[in-house]
Design a protein around this motif. Structure first.
Motif, mmCIF file in Angstrom:
data_model
loop_
_atom_site.group_PDB
_atom_site.id
_atom_site.type_symbol
_atom_site.label_atom_id
_atom_site.label_comp_id
_atom_site.label_asym_id
_atom_site.label_seq_id
_atom_site.Cartn_x
_atom_site.Cartn_y
_atom_site.Cartn_z
ATOM 1 N N LEU A 1 133.965 -12.107 57.003
ATOM 2 C CA LEU A 1 135.176 -12.290 57.793
ATOM 3 C C LEU A 1 136.164 -13.183 57.048
ATOM 4 O O LEU A 1 135.822 -14.295 56.652
ATOM 5 C CB LEU A 1 134.819 -12.946 59.135
ATOM 6 C CG LEU A 1 135.994 -13.372 60.024
ATOM 7 C CD1 LEU A 1 136.782 -12.155 60.507
ATOM 8 C CD2 LEU A 1 135.490 -14.204 61.194
ATOM 9 N N PHE A 2 137.363 -12.681 56.855
ATOM 10 C CA PHE A 2 138.453 -13.465 56.283
ATOM 11 C C PHE A 2 139.291 -13.969 57.446
ATOM 12 O O PHE A 2 140.102 -13.244 58.004
ATOM 13 C CB PHE A 2 139.297 -12.607 55.337
ATOM 14 C CG PHE A 2 138.613 -12.336 54.031
ATOM 15 C CD1 PHE A 2 138.983 -13.016 52.882
ATOM 16 C CD2 PHE A 2 137.584 -11.413 53.947
ATOM 17 C CE1 PHE A 2 138.344 -12.773 51.675
ATOM 18 C CE2 PHE A 2 136.936 -11.164 52.743
ATOM 19 C CZ PHE A 2 137.320 -11.851 51.610
ATOM 20 N N LEU A 3 139.057 -15.211 57.813
ATOM 21 C CA LEU A 3 139.745 -15.823 58.941
ATOM 22 C C LEU A 3 140.874 -16.675 58.373
ATOM 23 O O LEU A 3 140.632 -17.714 57.749
ATOM 24 C CB LEU A 3 138.768 -16.675 59.750
ATOM 25 C CG LEU A 3 139.311 -17.346 60.997
ATOM 26 C CD1 LEU A 3 139.821 -16.301 61.999
ATOM 27 C CD2 LEU A 3 138.225 -18.199 61.625
ATOM 28 N N THR A 4 142.103 -16.216 58.562
ATOM 29 C CA THR A 4 143.251 -16.909 57.987
ATOM 30 C C THR A 4 144.042 -17.609 59.070
ATOM 31 O O THR A 4 144.080 -17.178 60.218
ATOM 32 C CB THR A 4 144.172 -15.914 57.243
ATOM 33 O OG1 THR A 4 144.530 -14.851 58.118
ATOM 34 C CG2 THR A 4 143.476 -15.349 56.017
ATOM 35 N N GLY A 5 144.676 -18.700 58.676
ATOM 36 C CA GLY A 5 145.534 -19.446 59.578
ATOM 37 C C GLY A 5 146.991 -19.055 59.373
ATOM 38 O O GLY A 5 147.336 -18.276 58.478
ATOM 39 N N THR A 6 147.840 -19.610 60.189
ATOM 40 C CA THR A 6 149.277 -19.351 60.076
ATOM 41 C C THR A 6 149.784 -19.900 58.753
ATOM 42 O O THR A 6 149.519 -21.050 58.402
ATOM 43 C CB THR A 6 150.034 -20.014 61.245
ATOM 44 O OG1 THR A 6 149.513 -19.495 62.471
ATOM 45 C CG2 THR A 6 151.524 -19.739 61.159
#
Length: 143
Positions: free
Chosen positions: A63-68
């Motif tokens: 999972l590539f969980l990116t932030g703003t």
């Protein structure tokens, strides 16, 4: 002419498309977020778009969980470029181990909309060090 709000929303959607397509293993979708001359930098090297599918295939999946992203639109007046920094938390699918860091990007407006021109990964280590990874972690094969 688009507004800066429209441009920011378009870039944020582009970055969401990156995270979703790489998480789902959609290489064609992933490549579509880059300009044709786009590059990805990590592991002490810069990879042209043509090498990106092999680089992704060699990497752990998860999972590539990116932030703003913090995005700065071009202030020179051309309105067709921007740069930004986006935090990342990668979760390995098999072990649930985490890798954290951030991407430093440049973006270019194209006839097909905003695209990534360059994306450079910086890892944050347990020691607190920030680096681009071990040189030659990805085997490009013999030249």
């Amino acid at each position: 002419m688009s507004s800066s709000t429209d441009d920011l929303m378009a870039i944020h959607q582009l970055l969401a498309r990156y995270a979703v397509t790489i998480t789902q293993g959609d290489i064609d979708g992933l490549l579509s977020v880059f300009t044709p001359d786009g590059t990805y930098s990590a592991f002490g090297d810069t990879y042209p778009l043509a090498e990106f599918p092999a680089l992704v295939a060699a990497a752990p999946q998860g999972l590539f969980l990116t932030g703003t992203a913090l995005i700065e639109l071009d202030g020179t007046g051309d309105g067709d470029s921007a740069r930004g920094t986006q935090p990342l938390c990668f979760v390995d699918h098999a072990t649930h181990e985490l890798r954290i860091g951030y991407y430093q990007d440049t973006y270019r407006r194209t006839p097909d909309g905003w695209r990534l021109r360059t994306r450079a990964m910086t890892f944050i280590r347990r020691s607190g060090a920030h680096d681009s990874g071990r040189p030659h972690a990805f085997d490009r094969g013999s030249a």
